[in-house]
Design a protein around this motif. Structure first.
Motif, PDB file in Angstrom:
ATOM      1  N   ARG A  23      43.673  31.885  29.729  1.00 31.97           N
ATOM      2  CA  ARG A  23      42.430  31.307  30.224  1.00 31.97           C
ATOM      3  C   ARG A  23      42.299  31.497  31.729  1.00 31.97           C
ATOM      4  O   ARG A  23      41.266  31.947  32.232  1.00 31.97           O
ATOM      5  N   CYS A  24      43.339  31.167  32.484  1.00 31.56           N
ATOM      6  CA  CYS A  24      43.295  31.321  33.942  1.00 31.56           C
ATOM      7  C   CYS A  24      43.191  32.799  34.340  1.00 31.56           C
ATOM      8  O   CYS A  24      42.482  33.134  35.287  1.00 31.56           O
ATOM      9  N   ASP A  26      41.670  35.093  32.581  1.00 36.80           N
ATOM     10  CA  ASP A  26      40.288  35.466  32.276  1.00 36.80           C
ATOM     11  C   ASP A  26      39.312  34.900  33.305  1.00 36.80           C
ATOM     12  O   ASP A  26      38.327  35.552  33.656  1.00 36.80           O
ATOM     13  N   VAL A  27      39.562  33.705  33.796  1.00 32.07           N
ATOM     14  CA  VAL A  27      38.719  33.120  34.852  1.00 32.07           C
ATOM     15  C   VAL A  27      38.780  34.005  36.093  1.00 32.07           C
ATOM     16  O   VAL A  27      37.754  34.309  36.703  1.00 32.07           O
ATOM     17  N   ASP A  28      39.962  34.454  36.461  1.00 37.81           N
ATOM     18  CA  ASP A  28      40.121  35.320  37.627  1.00 37.81           C
ATOM     19  C   ASP A  28      39.392  36.650  37.424  1.00 37.81           C
ATOM     20  O   ASP A  28      38.681  37.120  38.319  1.00 37.81           O
ATOM     21  N   LEU A  29      39.533  37.251  36.249  1.00 35.45           N
ATOM     22  CA  LEU A  29      38.854  38.511  35.955  1.00 35.45           C
ATOM     23  C   LEU A  29      37.337  38.340  36.044  1.00 35.45           C
ATOM     24  O   LEU A  29      36.639  39.165  36.630  1.00 35.45           O
ATOM     25  N   GLN A  30      36.819  37.247  35.489  1.00 30.55           N
ATOM     26  CA  GLN A  30      35.372  37.008  35.532  1.00 30.55           C
ATOM     27  C   GLN A  30      34.885  36.847  36.970  1.00 30.55           C
ATOM     28  O   GLN A  30      33.804  37.315  37.320  1.00 30.55           O
ATOM     29  N   ARG A  31      35.686  36.230  37.816  1.00 33.41           N
ATOM     30  CA  ARG A  31      35.302  36.092  39.225  1.00 33.41           C
ATOM     31  C   ARG A  31      35.211  37.453  39.905  1.00 33.41           C
ATOM     32  O   ARG A  31      34.316  37.682  40.713  1.00 33.41           O
ATOM     33  N   TRP A  32      36.123  38.371  39.598  1.00 38.33           N
ATOM     34  CA  TRP A  32      36.056  39.727  40.154  1.00 38.33           C
ATOM     35  C   TRP A  32      34.831  40.462  39.629  1.00 38.33           C
ATOM     36  O   TRP A  32      34.103  41.110  40.377  1.00 38.33           O
ATOM     37  N   LEU A  33      34.598  40.389  38.326  1.00 42.29           N
ATOM     38  CA  LEU A  33      33.498  41.137  37.716  1.00 42.29           C
ATOM     39  C   LEU A  33      32.126  40.622  38.140  1.00 42.29           C
ATOM     40  O   LEU A  33      31.168  41.388  38.197  1.00 42.29           O
ATOM     41  N   SER A  34      32.017  39.324  38.428  1.00 42.74           N
ATOM     42  CA  SER A  34      30.728  38.757  38.819  1.00 42.74           C
ATOM     43  C   SER A  34      30.472  38.844  40.319  1.00 42.74           C
ATOM     44  O   SER A  34      29.399  38.487  40.785  1.00 42.74           O
TER      45      SER A  34
END
Length: 54
Positions: A23-24, A26-34
């Motif tokens: 989960r953490c 994926d949160v980090d990946l989403q922050r990079w992608l957004s």
């Protein structure tokens, strides 16, 4: 003691290092992608304009 950079609560899990869980990670990946995370850079104004004389 080293903690997860996202939740700051749990120690890292070897499978998701440096995060404590998927989960953490994926949160980090989403922050990079957004675009929440960004590497600062200067615009390149010295590049010549493209030639359109074809």
């Amino acid at each position: 003691m080293v903690t997860c950079p996202i939740c700051k609560k749990a120690p890292p899990d070897a499978a998701y290092r440096p995060f404590c869980s998927r989960r953490c990670a994926d949160v980090d990946l989403q922050r990079w992608l957004s675009g929440v995370y960004a590497v600062p850079a200067e615009p390149l104004d010295d590049a010549p304009p493209p030639d359109d004389e074809e």
